[in-house]
Design an enzyme around this catalytic site. Sequence first.
Site, PDB file in Angstrom:
ATOM      1  N   ASP A   1       5.393  -1.301 -23.315  1.00  0.00           N
ATOM      2  CA  ASP A   1       5.533  -2.738 -23.047  1.00  0.00           C
ATOM      3  C   ASP A   1       6.885  -3.040 -22.404  1.00  0.00           C
ATOM      4  OD1 ASP A   1       7.127  -2.357 -25.256  1.00  0.00           O
ATOM      5  OD2 ASP A   1       6.327  -4.031 -26.420  1.00  0.00           O
ATOM      6  N   SER A   2       7.699  -1.999 -22.193  1.00  0.00           N
ATOM      7  CA  SER A   2       8.920  -2.157 -21.392  1.00  0.00           C
ATOM      8  C   SER A   2       8.568  -2.644 -19.991  1.00  0.00           C
ATOM      9  CB  SER A   2       9.689  -0.832 -21.318  1.00  0.00           C
ATOM     10  OG  SER A   2       8.827   0.219 -20.899  1.00  0.00           O
TER      11      SER A   2
ATOM     12  N   ASP B   1       1.024   0.913 -25.373  1.00  0.00           N
ATOM     13  CA  ASP B   1       1.796   0.126 -26.336  1.00  0.00           C
ATOM     14  C   ASP B   1       1.051  -1.150 -26.705  1.00  0.00           C
ATOM     15  OD1 ASP B   1       4.221   0.539 -27.549  1.00  0.00           O
ATOM     16  OD2 ASP B   1       5.413   0.059 -25.765  1.00  0.00           O
TER      17      ASP B   1
ATOM     18  N   LYS C   1       0.335   2.736 -29.393  1.00  0.00           N
ATOM     19  CA  LYS C   1       1.645   2.833 -30.067  1.00  0.00           C
ATOM     20  C   LYS C   1       1.959   1.482 -30.685  1.00  0.00           C
ATOM     21  CE  LYS C   1       5.781   3.219 -27.811  1.00  0.00           C
ATOM     22  NZ  LYS C   1       6.498   1.974 -28.196  1.00  0.00           N
TER      23      LYS C   1
ATOM     24  N   GLU D   1       5.006  -0.606 -33.085  1.00  0.00           N
ATOM     25  CA  GLU D   1       6.354  -0.579 -33.647  1.00  0.00           C
ATOM     26  C   GLU D   1       6.302  -0.963 -35.127  1.00  0.00           C
ATOM     27  OE1 GLU D   1       9.124  -2.971 -31.401  1.00  0.00           O
ATOM     28  OE2 GLU D   1       8.574  -1.999 -29.508  1.00  0.00           O
TER      29      GLU D   1
ATOM     30  N   GLU E   1      13.720   5.617 -31.520  1.00  0.00           N
ATOM     31  CA  GLU E   1      14.535   5.063 -30.416  1.00  0.00           C
ATOM     32  C   GLU E   1      15.934   4.700 -30.910  1.00  0.00           C
ATOM     33  OE1 GLU E   1      12.656   2.026 -28.033  1.00  0.00           O
ATOM     34  OE2 GLU E   1      14.520   1.583 -26.960  1.00  0.00           O
TER      35      GLU E   1
HETATM   36  O1  KIV Z   1       8.022   0.307 -24.089  1.00  0.00           O
HETATM   37  C1  KIV Z   1       8.432   1.463 -23.876  1.00  0.00           C
HETATM   38  O2  KIV Z   1       8.565   1.918 -22.739  1.00  0.00           O
HETATM   39  C2  KIV Z   1       8.768   2.276 -25.031  1.00  0.00           C
HETATM   40  C3  KIV Z   1       9.533   3.548 -24.801  1.00  0.00           C
HETATM   41  C4  KIV Z   1      10.903   3.247 -24.360  1.00  0.00           C
HETATM   42  C5  KIV Z   1       9.505   4.435 -25.972  1.00  0.00           C
HETATM   43  O3  KIV Z   1       8.458   1.909 -26.125  1.00  0.00           O
END
Ligand code: KIV
Length: 271
Positions: A49-50, A88, A118, A120, A187
Site C-alpha cells: 500500500d506504499s 497489502d 499482508k 499490519e 520494518e
Molecule cells: O507497503 C509496502 O510497500 C510495504 C513494504 C515496505 C514492506 O509494506
Amino acid sequence: MSKHVSSRRKTILDIQKLKGATPVVVLTAYTAPMARLLDEHVDILLVGDSLGMVLYGMESTLPVSLDIMIAHGRAVVKASKSAAVVVDMPFGSYQGSKEVAFNACARVIKETGCQAVKIEGGAEMAETIKFLTERGIPVMGHIALMPQHVNTLGGYRHQGRTEEERKKLMKDALAIEKAGAFSMVIECAEESLAREITGKVSMCTIGIGASPKCDGQVLVTEDMLGLTDVAPKFVKQYANVGAAVSKAAAQYASEVRARKFPTLGHCFSKK
Ligand code: KIV
C-alpha cells in the site's frame, strides 16, 4: 533459466521452505510493466500500500482503498508468472472484525488471483490471522514500524528501542506465528531485535531496515531505482532510473522543438 525462476508460480509452501536455506527476495510492484521486469528475479512481488505515497502522491498510506489495491494486484498477477504475489490490505479494510477482514481478503484473493495478503499488526491481530488462515487465506504479517499506525506511533521512527518495546515486539512476532502467518515483514526495528525474532520463529522474517540476518529482504522498488525524491536510510540505490528518465525526456523535448523528431521514418505513407 536461472535457478530462482520457477516454471510454475511459487507458492507459499515454496517460500516457507526457504527458511534457513536461501534468503527470500522480495520487491514491491504496483504495475504490469514493473511486475514483468522484476518477476524472474524475485521470490515474492509485494503489491504494497506504499503505492499510495509512491504512485499517487498521498501523504501517507492511510487513504488507499481496497479497490485501488485490487486494481494494482490484478495487474501485477496478470503480468507475472514466477513470483508469488502478496497484496497489502489497506487501512480500514481488515481491522473492524475478523469477519470484515475475511470478506475484504476474500475479495482480494478472488479478484486479483494473488497467493496471499499482508496485514499490519501484532498480537491484537492474531485472532484475525487465525480466522483467515483457517479459512484458506495465507497471511503475511507486518510488525515493528507499521505505516498504517503512523498517527499512533507518532511518526516513522524505528521501533524496539526500549526493553518494553522489545518485549512487546517479540510477543507480537510469536502471536502472529502461532496464529498461522506464513511469514512476517519486520520494518525499521533495532537490528539485534530483528535478529533475535528471526532466530526464534519458524516462519520467514522479511526485513526492511531491520537486519541482514532476517530470512529475506524487501525494498520499495522505486526507492532502490532512484525514482523517489527522498529515500530512507535503509535503502540502497541500485540504479538511477530517475536521471535516465529525465535525460530521455529532455532529449525528446529538444528534438520535438527542433523538428528532429519525428522523422519521415516514423510516419505512415502509401509507399
Ligand atoms: O507497503 C509496502 O510497500 C510495504 C513494504 C515496505 C514492506 O509494506
